[in-house]
Design a protein around this motif. Structure first.
Motif, PDB file in Angstrom:
ATOM      1  N   PHE A 282       0.822  -1.205   0.000  1.00  0.00           N
ATOM      2  CA  PHE A 282       0.000   0.000   0.000  1.00  0.00           C
ATOM      3  C   PHE A 282       0.861   1.261   0.000  1.00  0.00           C
ATOM      4  O   PHE A 282       0.466   2.274  -0.574  1.00  0.00           O
ATOM      5  N   GLY A 283       2.032   1.175   0.609  1.00  0.00           N
ATOM      6  CA  GLY A 283       2.993   2.275   0.545  1.00  0.00           C
ATOM      7  C   GLY A 283       3.381   2.550  -0.900  1.00  0.00           C
ATOM      8  O   GLY A 283       3.457   3.705  -1.341  1.00  0.00           O
ATOM      9  N   MET A 284       3.554   1.447  -1.642  1.00  0.00           N
ATOM     10  CA  MET A 284       3.913   1.549  -3.056  1.00  0.00           C
ATOM     11  C   MET A 284       2.766   2.167  -3.857  1.00  0.00           C
ATOM     12  O   MET A 284       2.983   3.025  -4.712  1.00  0.00           O
ATOM     13  N   LEU A 285       1.522   1.754  -3.521  1.00  0.00           N
ATOM     14  CA  LEU A 285       0.354   2.321  -4.210  1.00  0.00           C
ATOM     15  C   LEU A 285       0.224   3.818  -3.895  1.00  0.00           C
ATOM     16  O   LEU A 285      -0.130   4.607  -4.768  1.00  0.00           O
ATOM     17  N   TYR A 286       0.545   4.186  -2.650  1.00  0.00           N
ATOM     18  CA  TYR A 286       0.475   5.593  -2.243  1.00  0.00           C
ATOM     19  C   TYR A 286       1.477   6.425  -3.042  1.00  0.00           C
ATOM     20  O   TYR A 286       1.151   7.511  -3.531  1.00  0.00           O
ATOM     21  N   THR A 287       2.699   5.914  -3.183  1.00  0.00           N
ATOM     22  CA  THR A 287       3.718   6.608  -3.973  1.00  0.00           C
ATOM     23  C   THR A 287       3.243   6.772  -5.418  1.00  0.00           C
ATOM     24  O   THR A 287       3.417   7.839  -6.018  1.00  0.00           O
ATOM     25  N   THR A 288       2.613   5.719  -5.945  1.00  0.00           N
ATOM     26  CA  THR A 288       2.079   5.771  -7.314  1.00  0.00           C
ATOM     27  C   THR A 288       1.044   6.895  -7.428  1.00  0.00           C
ATOM     28  O   THR A 288       1.049   7.680  -8.381  1.00  0.00           O
ATOM     29  N   TRP A 289       0.196   6.996  -6.400  1.00  0.00           N
ATOM     30  CA  TRP A 289      -0.836   8.020  -6.394  1.00  0.00           C
ATOM     31  C   TRP A 289      -0.229   9.427  -6.295  1.00  0.00           C
ATOM     32  O   TRP A 289      -0.677  10.367  -6.947  1.00  0.00           O
ATOM     33  N   LEU A 290       0.834   9.545  -5.470  1.00  0.00           N
ATOM     34  CA  LEU A 290       1.514  10.841  -5.331  1.00  0.00           C
ATOM     35  C   LEU A 290       2.069  11.299  -6.674  1.00  0.00           C
ATOM     36  O   LEU A 290       1.997  12.475  -7.027  1.00  0.00           O
ATOM     37  N   VAL A 291       2.625  10.348  -7.426  1.00  0.00           N
ATOM     38  CA  VAL A 291       3.180  10.685  -8.740  1.00  0.00           C
ATOM     39  C   VAL A 291       2.045  11.025  -9.708  1.00  0.00           C
ATOM     40  O   VAL A 291       2.139  11.983 -10.484  1.00  0.00           O
ATOM     41  N   ALA A 292       0.956  10.267  -9.627  1.00  0.00           N
ATOM     42  CA  ALA A 292      -0.198  10.503 -10.508  1.00  0.00           C
ATOM     43  C   ALA A 292      -0.800  11.884 -10.273  1.00  0.00           C
ATOM     44  O   ALA A 292      -1.201  12.573 -11.209  1.00  0.00           O
ATOM     45  N   SER A 293      -0.823  12.306  -9.001  1.00  0.00           N
ATOM     46  CA  SER A 293      -1.429  13.597  -8.673  1.00  0.00           C
ATOM     47  C   SER A 293      -0.459  14.759  -8.843  1.00  0.00           C
ATOM     48  O   SER A 293      -0.824  15.910  -8.660  1.00  0.00           O
ATOM     49  N   GLY A 294       0.781  14.437  -9.156  1.00  0.00           N
ATOM     50  CA  GLY A 294       1.777  15.480  -9.390  1.00  0.00           C
ATOM     51  C   GLY A 294       2.446  15.982  -8.127  1.00  0.00           C
ATOM     52  O   GLY A 294       3.234  16.915  -8.160  1.00  0.00           O
ATOM     53  N   ALA A 295       2.159  15.372  -6.990  1.00  0.00           N
ATOM     54  CA  ALA A 295       2.748  15.803  -5.725  1.00  0.00           C
ATOM     55  C   ALA A 295       4.201  15.342  -5.583  1.00  0.00           C
ATOM     56  O   ALA A 295       4.949  15.836  -4.746  1.00  0.00           O
TER      57      ALA A 295
END
Lengths: 197, 65
Positions: free
Chosen positions: A102-115
């Motif tokens: 889930f940490g990995m999914l969170y990082t993926t989401w951070l990149v997707a959102s541009g953060a």
């Protein structure tokens, strides 16, 4: 009677080739890491629908790879230590693995959102950051697609390394004792079948 | 001299249902029951191949009473 003879190998006895190829493809192009989803979704699907562990029992290429390498004399074939086969370790590792996933999914989401910017690294054993930008060629794909691939390949490579270490130290398929997918599918099967008998 | 019957016994609570035992059994006498644990049938002669293969070391060969 139905005495089992030394039967010819079936197609699924060669799935170790796919597992070995998967690890190699991660060096060629990191986006191949997405193929690893098969190793997550197929066993879960079989357990949820079929209520069995035929993935572990027949189709797991990684298990076959360890069996094969162990058969080549690379394994000491010793018993695993008691703690390794205890329930708290099996389920503890599953929870740890989930947290990492889930940490990995969170990082993926951070990149997707541009953060966060795409990090072209493969993290081995959750700490060693290996530069991996040389395996990222299709730079026109969305950043999160690549980030997920780097993260997922990290998970797969790390678990393979752990499996190889325990393959050498203990029995060839010692990885199966603490494999998070195996633990998860077994829990599903137990829930489906009930704890009868 | 009485014949001793040997049989594989699975400590099913710690069995991980990986199926390594099923693959090595020459008699097809051990199966994974609905993805939960290994079950030994009456065909077992206690050769011990499953016990050797078991990565969790939860199979032992015991003399039957």
């Amino acid at each position: 009677m139905s005495q089992k003879k030394k039967t010819a190998r079936r197609w699924y006895d060669y799935l170790w080739i796919a597992s070995a190829l998967y690890l190699l493809l991660g060096f060629v192009n990191i986006l191949f890491a997405w193929l690893g989803m098969i190793c997550f979704l197929v066993p879960l699907g079989i357990a949820l629908i079929g209520g069995n562990k035929s993935y572990c029992n027949r189709y797991c290429g990684r298990g076959q790879l360890f069996e094969l390498l162990g058969g080549l004399g690379l394994s000491r074939r010793k018993e695993v230590p008691r703690f390794l086969k205890s329930k708290w370790f099996r389920y503890g590792f599953l929870i740890f693995f989930f947290a990492m996933f889930f940490g990995m999914l969170y990082t993926t989401w951070l990149v997707a959102s541009g953060a966060q910017d795409l990090k072209q690294v493969v993290t081995l054993l959750w700490t060693i950051r290996l530069p991996w930008q040389w395996a990222h060629h299709l730079t026109n794909v969305p950043g999160w697609v690549a980030q997920f691939a780097f993260g997922f390949y990290s998970v797969m490579l790390t678990s393979t390394v752990l499996g190889l270490v325990t393959m050498i130290l203990f029995k060839p398929r010692s990885w199966c004792v603490y494999c998070p997918m195996g633990a998860m599918t077994q829990l599903i099967c137990k829930a489906k079948a009930g704890k009868s008998r | 001299m009485p014949v001793q019957r040997k049989k594989a016994v699975v400590e099913k609570d710690h069995c991980v249902a990986c199926g390594c035992c099923v693959k090595v059994c020459p008699l097809g006498a051990i199966q994974i029951d609905r993805g939960r644990w290994a079950v030994v049938s009456e065909r077992c002669v206690g050769c011990g191949r499953c016990a050797n293969a078991c990565p969790a070391s939860v199979i032992s060969v015991e003399v039957q009473p």
